[in-house]
Write a protein that holds these residues in place. Structure first.
Motif, short mmCIF file in Angstrom:
data_model
loop_
_atom_site.label_atom_id
_atom_site.label_comp_id
_atom_site.label_asym_id
_atom_site.label_seq_id
_atom_site.Cartn_x
_atom_site.Cartn_y
_atom_site.Cartn_z
N SER A 103 35.13 68.38 -1.59
CA SER A 103 36.19 68.55 -0.59
C SER A 103 37.57 68.31 -1.20
O SER A 103 38.53 69.00 -0.86
CB SER A 103 35.97 67.61 0.59
OG SER A 103 34.79 67.96 1.28
N GLU A 104 37.65 67.36 -2.11
CA GLU A 104 38.92 67.10 -2.79
C GLU A 104 39.36 68.31 -3.60
O GLU A 104 40.54 68.67 -3.63
CB GLU A 104 38.78 65.88 -3.70
CG GLU A 104 40.06 65.49 -4.41
CD GLU A 104 39.90 64.27 -5.29
OE1 GLU A 104 40.63 64.16 -6.30
OE2 GLU A 104 39.03 63.44 -4.98
N GLU A 105 38.40 68.96 -4.26
CA GLU A 105 38.71 70.17 -5.02
C GLU A 105 39.18 71.28 -4.10
O GLU A 105 40.12 72.03 -4.42
CB GLU A 105 37.47 70.61 -5.81
CG GLU A 105 37.68 71.84 -6.67
CD GLU A 105 38.59 71.61 -7.86
OE1 GLU A 105 39.05 72.62 -8.45
OE2 GLU A 105 38.85 70.43 -8.22
N ILE A 106 38.56 71.41 -2.93
CA ILE A 106 38.96 72.43 -1.97
C ILE A 106 40.38 72.16 -1.48
O ILE A 106 41.20 73.09 -1.35
CB ILE A 106 37.98 72.49 -0.78
CG1 ILE A 106 36.61 73.01 -1.27
CG2 ILE A 106 38.50 73.39 0.34
CD1 ILE A 106 35.51 72.96 -0.23
N VAL A 107 40.70 70.90 -1.24
CA VAL A 107 42.06 70.54 -0.82
C VAL A 107 43.07 70.96 -1.88
O VAL A 107 44.12 71.54 -1.58
CB VAL A 107 42.16 69.02 -0.54
CG1 VAL A 107 43.62 68.59 -0.38
CG2 VAL A 107 41.37 68.65 0.71
N LYS A 108 42.74 70.70 -3.14
CA LYS A 108 43.65 71.06 -4.25
C LYS A 108 43.84 72.56 -4.34
O LYS A 108 44.98 73.05 -4.47
CB LYS A 108 43.09 70.53 -5.57
CG LYS A 108 44.00 70.75 -6.77
CD LYS A 108 43.37 70.26 -8.05
CE LYS A 108 42.35 71.25 -8.56
NZ LYS A 108 41.82 70.88 -9.90
#
Length: 316
Positions: A103-108
């Motif tokens: 999810s952190e990667e998707i946010v980025k």
């Protein structure tokens, strides 16, 4: 290396942790709705024994379109090869991302595309990409990025590099403006009625009209029931995201930004000072981080090229 300054300082405008939770929920919903593939899978090729199917390629082409990247069949195959190489290399070092990391990667990625994370997930879903497919892609990217960062631990930009880049950007002025701000929070329960929220918004707007400087305005705010005024924080333009910077730029010094709803209530920012930065420390830090990011990106590209050159590819 993955700090979000704006999220930490102004959580109500850019809270990456909260966004990641929403992304996780969106992925779970997509997984619940995802259907089975409508036609049989055929193995097209393999890389180091890991198969790539026609369905993998079709989904990857759809995903690449959403990510605004070249989406030819060849580009999709190479993207899949890269994923396989990245995740296998990360697994060698026991780097295994969790759901929150994905999810952190998707946010980025969403931030780079200037999209809300939930909107990105929704667009991927509408394109017909299954959660298993896009999660595998973001997992591979995150894992390999984390691995390369770890392998470069201790690497720093030299003082000479920072000084040269700072001179190019104009020295202290490279930081842009400096802001000293305070958050003003009108507490509003999540269960508040529309009428109660409107009444609280009216109180906030009344304070805005009376707030002309922090020395006199902060006591006014603290005199209102259930209002919290945070301690002062000082940041420069270079440390802020574009949306927050624009908001602060169009609000005169000594005044409050418009109230915005958050999980804590209605929040505003009091701009106590806006002017030239007192030193170049923020610019130096940003330049150092930029140079380090460029070094890590180049190292990641080099490693991928080497792995790709050694890979055993079998085409069916």
């Amino acid at each position: 290396m993955r700090k979000d300054v704006d999220a930490r300082v102004f959580g109500f405008l850019a809270n990456a942790g909260f966004k990641a939770c929403l992304v996780i929920a969106g992925i779970a919903a997509a997984a619940a709705l995802g259907g089975s593939q409508s036609h049989a899978q055929t193995i097209i090729s393999s890389i180091n024994g890991d198969p790539v199917t026609n369905i993998d390629i079709e989904e990857r082409m759809k995903l690449l379109r959403v990510l605004r990247k070249p989406a030819t069949r060849e580009a999709a195959i190479e993207s899949l090869y890269t994923d396989r190489l990245e995740i296998h290399e990360a697994e060698k070092y026991s780097v295994n991302p969790k759901e929150a990391d994905i999810s952190e990667e998707i946010v980025k990625v969403a931030q780079n595309l200037k999209m809300a994370p939930q909107a990105l997930v929704a667009e991927i879903e509408r394109a017909g990409v299954t959660p298993d497919h896009f999660k595998a892609h973001f997992r591979a990217d995150f894992a390999f990025s984390l691995l390369v960062q770890a392998l470069n631990k201790g690497v720093e930009a030299s003082e000479e590099q920072v000084r040269a880049e700072l001179a190019k950007q104009g020295g202290k002025s490279a930081s842009g403006l400096e802001y000293t701000v305070r958050q003003v929070i009108f507490a509003v329960p999540n269960s508040a009625t529309v009428a109660a929220l409107n009444e609280r918004a009216h109180e906030a707007e009344q304070l805005r009209t009376r707030f002309v400087d922090c020395d006199s305005g902060v006591p006014l705010a603290r005199a209102i029931n259930d209002v919290t005024v945070r301690d002062p924080l000082t940041k420069t333009s270079i440390e802020l995201n574009e949306g927050l910077r624009q908001l602060l730029d169009k609000t005169p010094a000594g005044h409050l930004t418009p109230p915005q709803r958050s999980s804590a209530g209605l929040e505003m920012i009091a701009i106590c000072y806006k002017g030239a930065p007192k030193d170049d420390s923020a610019a130096r830090t940003a330049i150092s981080q930029k140079l380090l990011a460029a070094h890590i990106a180049a190292d990641a590209e080099r490693r991928l090229k080497e792995m790709r050159a050694r890979a055993v590819i079998v085409k069916n």
